[in-house]
Design an enzyme around this catalytic site. Structure first.
Site, short mmCIF file in Angstrom:
data_model
loop_
_atom_site.label_atom_id
_atom_site.label_comp_id
_atom_site.label_asym_id
_atom_site.label_seq_id
_atom_site.Cartn_x
_atom_site.Cartn_y
_atom_site.Cartn_z
N TYR A 48 31.55 42.89 41.27
CA TYR A 48 29.91 42.57 40.55
C TYR A 48 30.42 42.54 39.18
O TYR A 48 29.42 41.70 38.32
CB TYR A 48 29.38 44.16 40.55
N HIS A 106 35.89 47.01 49.91
CA HIS A 106 34.53 46.60 49.79
C HIS A 106 33.86 45.72 51.10
O HIS A 106 32.79 45.90 51.80
CB HIS A 106 34.27 45.62 48.78
#
Length: 274
Positions: A48, A106
Site C-alpha cells: 500500500y 497478501h
C-alpha cells in the site's frame, strides 16, 4: 462485545480501518482521526506504500500501542524466506513498532515453494516479530493445504467478502479451524449501497445502506470488516453499523442478492474455485 477472539489468543476488533489506497498525509490524518473516534484495528500492507504514514499516526496518537491491533502483509513476489523476512523488517521499521499483531501473506505466489514460505511465516511468529499469522486471498483448497498438510498455526484469513460475493465454504472451514475471517472491500466499492434491496432495508430501519451491508457481515460468527474511510463522517457511520438491528426477513432478502460479483481480481489472482 465488539471483538473476536481465537483459542490461540488473537483478539480482533470487529470493525477496523482499511487504509488502501490512502497514502502520505491523508493516510496519517485518517488513521489518527480513526483512533480518536475509537477504532482499535488498523489494516495496512507493504504494497500500500503507506506504512510510514500509518506509523506516524500511531506515534502521534495518545492511544497506547498495546491497545491497537495492527495488521500488515507481505506482497506475493517477496515470499522466498530472505525476502519475506526483509519485508517484515521493513514494515516494522516503517510502522515504528517491534511487533505487528497480525502478519499476512497478501496473495499466493507464482511458482513458489509454499512449504518454505509457510515455514518462514511460522518462524516469524515464533520469533515474536508477529503475534499472529494469516493469509489473504487464498482459495479454500490452498487454505486447507496450509492448515492440514503444512500444519500452519493460522489465526486469520482476509478475503473479499460482501453482500454481492459469497464466501460460505471458506467461512465454514475457517470456523471449523478457529480462523477468523476479515472481509475486505466489504461495501463492494459502493456497489452494495446501490442495491435497491439494501436501500429498502436501510429505509425501513432509518439507517444508511452502507450500514446495512456492514451489519450483514458483522452479524456473522467469526467475521470482521475493514472498510476504508477517510472522512470523520464515514468513519463514524461505519462504527455505528454495529448498532444496526437486522431481522430474519432482511437477511433472507440479502441472501437473494447475487453472490458472484467479485470486485478485486488482478491478473495474479489465484483460481478462486481451486
Amino acid at each position: 462485545m465488539h471483538r473476536l477472539t481465537t483459542r490461540n489468543g488473537l483478539d480482533l476488533p470487529r470493525i477496523g480501518l482499511g487504509t488502501w489506497p490512502m497514502i502520505g498525509a491523508e493516510c496519517t490524518r485518517a488513521v489518527h482521526q480513526a483512533l480518536d473516534l475509537g477504532y482499535r484495528h488498523i489494516d495496512t500492507a507493504s504494497a500500500y506504500d503507506n506504512e510510514t504514514a500509518v506509523g506516524q499516526a500511531l506515534r502521534d496518537s495518545s492511544v497506547p500501542r498495546e491497545q491497537i491491533h495492527l495488521t500488515t502483509k507481505v506482497w506475493w513476489d517477496r515470499l522466498d524466506p530472505a525476502a519475506m523476512r526483509q519485508s517484515l523488517e521493513n514494515s516494522l521499521r516503517a510502522l515504528g513498532t517491534e511487533q505487528v499483531d497480525l502478519f499476512h501473506i497478501h496473495w499466493p505466489g507464482k511458482d513458489w515453494d509454499l512449504a518454505r514460505s509457510i515455514e518462514t511465516l511460522t518462524a516469524l511468529r515464533e520469533e515474536g516479530k508477529a503475534r499472529h499469522i494469516g493469509v489473504a486471498n487464498f482459495p479454500l483448497g490452498l487454505l486447507r493445504q496450509v492448515i492440514e498438510a503444512l500444519g500452519a498455526p493460522l489465526s486469520a484469513i482476509q478475503v473479499e467478502y460482501h453482500v454481492l460475493l459469497g464466501q460460505q465454504p471458506l467461512l465454514d472451514y475457517a470456523r471449523q479451524h478457529d480462523v477468523l475471517l476479515t472481509a475486505y472491500t466489504p461495501l463492494a466499492r459502493g456497489r452494495a449501497a446501490q442495491q435497491p434491496v439494501i436501500q429498502d432495508i436501510a429505509h425501513k430501519h432509518g439507517v444508511l445502506p452502507s450500514q446495512v451491508a456492514l451489519k450483514w457481515l458483522l452479524d456473522q460468527d467469526g467475521v470482521a470488516v475493514i472498510p476504508k474511510a477517510s472522512s470523520r463522517e464515514n468513519q463514524l457511520s461505519n462504527l455505528a453499523a454495529l448498532e444496526v438491528r437486522l431481522d430474519d426477513q432482511d437477511r433472507a432478502r440479502i441472501a437473494g442478492l447475487p453472490k458472484d460479483q467479485r470486485v478485486v481480481n488482478p491478473d495474479f489472482a489465484p483460481a478462486w474455485n481451486s
